[in-house]
Design a protein around this motif. Structure first.
Motif: not given
Length: 504
Positions: A121, A154, A87, A152
């Protein structure tokens, strides 16, 4: 999504103030809206001329699984594992040029990330005159990136540039997740796609040369050994056992690099022998070069029926494939499919893949494939020619520019490219449009045999007649009582063999 750009000094060639912010937001929004830029969900798959494509299933089976943690218990090993991108958040700098150029670069980074098996993302694009020497983005934008990563979820940040070791470390300390640059991402894709022994060795060599100046230690296990008068007066009893872990790792990497260089050097004669065997028969060679994902393998399949792997992904082809085919007038020549190029191709890869790129340097003709449907085909053209200039021996080789994917390109784009390259051929490997014109153009530029012969070849030397058909140009052929009368143009070696056959 929303995207915030830091205020910078305006430039004459760039938008100003709020307009720059809005355009940067639009760029990132458009890129994220185009999910699947590396592997299109509407892709119809390989055509009949591409063969069975068994390797596609194997490669898909190796794609990474989303949702798995990339954290390791022993952080000292984080630099030596293969990158596991899942991600990710993209980061780019818009320092010059137009918004369209910035969008093309960030879109290409998104495609690279997807090819590596990760999920994009979000993105952050900053309008800035020059990279910050500390954190690349500047302290304020780095903190904003950290908030974006946290919101997010990530686990990796990918920067659309090559970071200095100090910049990567500083940015990593701020965002608290793994930070890699464009070079590391390309190296990871190469590591996934390499198949041959030579290709794997070349990729490992490039990775180690990239890694060596970027080793980083954590804690006492990799700290410099203490000795003499150190902080707090600690001296006796605090000296290390000798070589620290980071020094040991550097020495091991240098040893491995030296071994890989020897292995690659030892593999070079094998490739040279195969090339010489093709040359021995006076068979001309054509190298297909071009930007990654421009359709080089599809074009090779269309011209030869080779059935090599075709995939709508960046750097799907690493190991060169050589196939034989014929010109419309019956002359045999070879076509070599080579590794694709990309903007800012890492110097480590150019050096490591030098033996592979020799296929281009040793060719009689280069077919330069350009993706005419790409948003910036001129940029692709310039990037490939820049790399070709760095390969010794390519400056004098004739070039045919093939504008591939013409069925998907706008007519205005084709016209614009023809204005820049008047002799370009518009083709479509998918629909076969323009393929015959390309065949004729290749036949016209291939070297012609130099020696004209008019001989009567004994029937027991039919092998020489066959060689004349394969490597020469047979003008007339007549069967007589004494043998086959052959009027042809052949190379000097075959001319000598024919003369000996007639004399005997």
């Amino acid at each position: 999504m929303t995207e915030r750009t830091a205020p910078t000094t305006p430039r004459s060639d760039a938008p100003h103030g709020d307009d720059a912010q809005d355009r940067a937001q639009d760029v990132v929004a458009r890129i994220l809206a185009r999910a699947g830029t590396a592997i299109q969900p509407t892709d119809d798959g390989p055509s009949a001329y591409d063969g069975e494509q068994f390797d596609v299933e194997d490669r898909s089976a190796l794609r990474r699984v989303a949702g798995l943690s990339t954290e390791l218990e022993d952080v000292t090993e984080v630099e030596y594992r293969q990158l596991r991108l899942e991600r990710v958040v993209l980061v780019g700098l818009w320092s010059s040029g137009t918004a369209e150029a910035a969008e093309v670069s960030l879109r290409e980074l998104s495609a690279l990330a997807e090819t590596a098996g990760s999920e994009v993302l979000d993105g952050l694009l900053q309008r800035r005159t020059a990279p910050d020497p500390g954190t690349y983005l500047g302290s304020g934008k780095a903190r904003e990136l950290a908030d974006l990563v946290a919101s997010t979820g990530a686990d990796t940040v990918i920067v659309d540039s090559e970071l200095a070791p100090s910049q990567r470390r500083a940015l990593e300390d701020v965002v608290k997740v793994k930070v890699i640059d464009r070079t590391a991402l390309i190296l990871d894709i190469f590591a996934q796609h390499a198949q041959s022994r030579e290709g794997k060795a070349q990729v490992e060599l490039a990775q180690l040369e990239y890694l060596l100046p970027r080793l980083r230690g954590w804690g006492e296990s990799m700290s410099r050994q203490a000795g003499g008068r150190v902080a707090g007066g600690a001296g006796i009893g605090s000296r290390g056992p000798g070589e620290t872990k980071i020094e040991l790792d550097r020495r091991r990497i240098r040893t491995r690099v030296a071994k890989l260089r020897r292995q690659i050097k030892a593999m070079a004669p094998s490739r040279a022998t195969r090339r010489h065997s093709r040359r021995a028969g006076a068979v001309p060679s054509v190298a297909i070069a071009g930007y990654t994902n421009a359709g080089k393998s599809s074009l090779l399949n269309r011209l030869t029926g080779a059935g090599v792997l075709v995939q709508n992904a960046l750097f799907a082809t690493l190991d060169p494939t050589v196939r034989r085919t014929e010109t419309p007038d019956g002359r045999t020549y070879t076509l070599a499919d080579t590794v694709g190029f990309v903007r800012n191709l890492p110097t480590e890869l150019i050096e490591a893949f030098r033996s592979t790129l020799e296929e281009v340097a040793q060719a009689d003709l280069i077919v330069h494939v350009v993706d005419a449907s790409h948003p910036d085909p001129e940029g692709q053209l310039d990037a490939v020619r820049s790399v070709l200039r760095d390969i010794e021996g390519t400056s004098d080789i004739p070039e045919i520019v093939a504008l591939n994917k013409a069925d998907l390109a706008e007519p205005e784009t084709i016209a614009r490219l023809r204005t820049r390259v008047p002799d370009a051929v518009a083709v479509s490997a998918r629909t076969s449009a323009g393929i015959e014109e390309l065949r004729d153009r290749i036949a016209g530029l291939l070297p012609h045999p130099a020696v004209h012969v008019d001989v009567v070849v004994p029937y027991q030397r039919g092998d020489l007649v066959h060689r004349a058909h394969v490597s020469g140009e047979v003008l007339t052929e007549e069967h007589t009582e004494a043998g086959t009368r052959l009027v042809a143009r052949v190379d000097s070696e075959l001319a000598a063999a024919l003369a000996d056959a007639v004399a005997s």
